[in-house]
Design an enzyme around this catalytic site. Structure first.
Site, PDB file in Angstrom:
ATOM      1  N   ASN A   1     -10.280  -3.242   1.624  1.00 42.54           N
ATOM      2  CA  ASN A   1      -9.895  -3.194   0.424  1.00 42.54           C
ATOM      3  C   ASN A   1     -10.407  -2.768  -1.099  1.00 42.54           C
ATOM      4  OD1 ASN A   1      -6.834  -3.929   0.584  1.00 42.54           O
ATOM      5  ND2 ASN A   1      -7.492  -6.763   0.256  1.00 42.54           N
ATOM      6  N   HIS A  24       0.661  -0.892   0.105  1.00 43.26           N
ATOM      7  CA  HIS A  24      -0.235  -0.037  -0.134  1.00 43.26           C
ATOM      8  C   HIS A  24       0.913   1.226   0.014  1.00 43.26           C
ATOM      9  CE1 HIS A  24      -3.521  -2.384   0.927  1.00 43.26           C
ATOM     10  NE2 HIS A  24      -3.259  -3.073   1.576  1.00 43.26           N
ATOM     11  N   TYR A  46       0.282  -4.372  11.804  1.00 41.84           N
ATOM     12  CA  TYR A  46      -0.720  -2.693  11.485  1.00 41.84           C
ATOM     13  C   TYR A  46       0.279  -2.187  12.059  1.00 41.84           C
ATOM     14  CZ  TYR A  46      -3.670  -3.890   7.381  1.00 41.84           C
ATOM     15  OH  TYR A  46      -4.493  -3.941   5.918  1.00 41.84           O
TER      16      TYR A  46
END
Length: 528
Positions: A141, A63, A351
């Site tokens: 997404n 990303h 994350y």
């Protein structure tokens, strides 16, 4: 008290350094004569160039290429004809018409920070809600499923999809080697190689939480939930040829489209829908509801609109907001909870760990990441800390809990605790009811004819240059999914030319010929 500076050389628009010193000469180094060597005490230059040397933080592994915007989410306060409080006590969803500020980051997944936005790739769709109970990140997404169902495989998947570690070029054989060896990926491959793998832009694509989450109500009862963003601008996708034609003119087209639309005050909007399922394994289904490679059939689990998101403000600074924006699947508020989805469990560590590596231990003190409410912690120190999170009247000497000396106190639990029952042996096993290809066949049959044609053309073009063992494995998966799908893929591969290279972006038309084309089309020049 701030002192007013009446100096004529220091006005509101005067250039300064980070120490606040006015810069009187931003054109020249201090040197011995106007062509001589520079001196070591060039403070303004050294500060300027050393900051320039550090203007980038580590690029996201995935990303990396992104665009973002600010806006708000307005809740409908209901699920169908029922108050939403029946299912969740999360305050962000209560009280019809309540607006919550949001920041959204759209992205491509595999390629680098300045890669073309026309490449065949899933798109990231991450939303940060600045709720009254703190931040909630809904990280997903544009496509509603994923390649794998177990987080253990995630690094291998990304390695296979990223450029070859020797050539630094994306290689379609590496991509299909992983996918053919991971049958659960076939549904996602069917989407990615269709026009759905190249959205026309960020405004006209769907979004999804992908993973299964839970909602918890005031009584502590939980239900499984899936999130879906539907663009009110409509949905538009591109063929491979159309995408390559756009890329010839502008490889930033999606970022520009989002920015320009907001500047024109044509604010993009999405409606948030949810699917709800009773918590449990649901043995009556032929798939596990926690499997993120599967869609929940909407005829069994209807979509309910629960709110609308509007993006109405562009970032004031790309780096400060879009590049330093951080998201995490573990960032949930009261009334929202995790499911046992194996990919979700793995993502929740990854994350936040990434943010501490990329941006620093105090990344949550940056304005784009900080909640829009009071923060009080016992955390301090770490790189780039610029304040302590003290509560009003808190004893600053007490940075621990519990304490009887006016330190921070635990919050009172609002609503019953959610306590799902869990039992079983600790194992390393795949889930049951994998059904790896059934939904891929349903998706293929639901495509319009032009989408099927594009899917097959793209697959045949790339698979034709792959090892025959990989071809046969992909044909077998297609045949299992749908008779026509498998037959046409097999026939197409039998007829396809096989002399081109595997080193090219996914689905690219004759991309392997580009190096020779550059030589053939290049114009000779004499040295100067």
């Amino acid at each position: 008290m701030t002192q007013k500076n009446d100096s004529t050389h220091d006005q509101d628009t005067t250039l300064t350094n980070r120490q606040g010193h006015p810069i009187t000469n931003n054109q020249n180094l201090r040197t011995v004569s106007n062509r001589g060597p520079a001196t070591l005490e060039n403070y303004d230059f050294l500060e300027k160039i050393s900051h320039f040397d550090r203007e980038r933080v580590p690029e996201r592994v995935v990303h990396a290429r992104g665009a973002g915007a600010h806006g708000y989410f307005e809740t409908y306060g209901v699920v169908g004809n029922e108050p939403i409080s029946k299912y969740t006590r999360a305050k962000v969803f209560q009280d019809k018409g309540k607006k919550t500020p949001v920041f959204v980051r759209f992205s491509t997944v595999i390629h680098g920070g300045h890669s073309p936005e026309t490449l065949r790739d899933p798109r990231g769709f991450a939303v940060k809600f600045y709720t009254e109970d703190g931040n909630w990140d809904l990280v997903g997404n544009n496509l509603k499923i994923f390649f794998i169902r177990d987080a253990m495989k995630f690094p291998d998947m990304i390695h296979a999809f990223k450029p070859d570690p020797i050539t630094n070029i994306q290689n379609v054989e590496r991509f299909f080697d992983f996918c053919a060896s991971s049958p659960e990926s076939f549904h996602m491959v069917t989407f990615v190689y269709s026009p759905w793998g190249i959205p026309a832009n960020y405004r006209m694509m769907q979004g999804s939480g992908v993973n299964t989450y839970k909602w918890v109500n005031q009584e502590g009862k939980g239900v499984l939930v899936k999130y879906h963003w539907e663009p009110l601008q409509g949905i538009k996708n591109l063929t491979q040829k159309e995408a390559e034609e756009i890329q010839q003119k502008n490889f930033n087209h999606a970022t520009q489209d989002l920015y320009d639309a907001i500047e024109r005050e044509e604010f993009p909007e999405w409606e948030l829908h949810v699917q709800i399922m009773e918590d449990g394994p649901h043995p009556e289904l032929d798939f596990d509801p926690l499997d993120d490679t599967k869609l929940w059939p909407n005829d069994q689990f209807p979509w309910y609109p629960v709110g609308k998101m509007v993006l109405n403000k562009n970032p004031e600074d790309y780096f400060a907001e879009v590049e330093q924006a951080t998201f995490g699947t573990g960032v949930l508020v009261d009334g929202l909870d995790f499911s046992d989805d194996k990919m979700l469990q793995g993502r929740t560590f990854s994350y936040s760990d990434t943010q501490r590596h990329r941006v620093g231990a105090n990344y949550l003190q940056l304005p784009i990441n900080a909640p829009k409410k009071r923060v009080a912690t016992n955390q301090s120190g770490g790189q780039m800390m610029y304040k302590r999170d003290l509560a009003p009247g808190q004893n600053p000497h007490i940075n621990y809990e519990p304490s009887m000396l006016n330190g921070l106190k635990e919050a009172t639990q609002d609503g019953e605790e959610y306590t799902p029952y869990v039992e079983g042996n600790l194992v390393r096993e795949s889930i049951d009811r994998q059904s790896n290809t059934k939904q891929a066949g349903e998706t293929y049959r639901n495509f319009e004819q032009w989408e099927r044609d594009e899917l097959l053309a793209n697959l045949i073009r790339d698979l034709s240059v792959c090892h025959v063992e990989i071809q046969n494995a992909m044909i077998a998966l297609a045949e299992e999914a749908d008779e026509e799908y498998g037959r046409l893929l097999k026939e197409g591969l039998h007829k396809a030319r096989k002399e081109s290279s595997t080193s090219k972006p996914l689905g690219n038309i004759d991309g392997d010929q580009a190096p020779q084309n550059a030589i053939d089309k290049g114009h000779n020049a004499e040295p100067y």
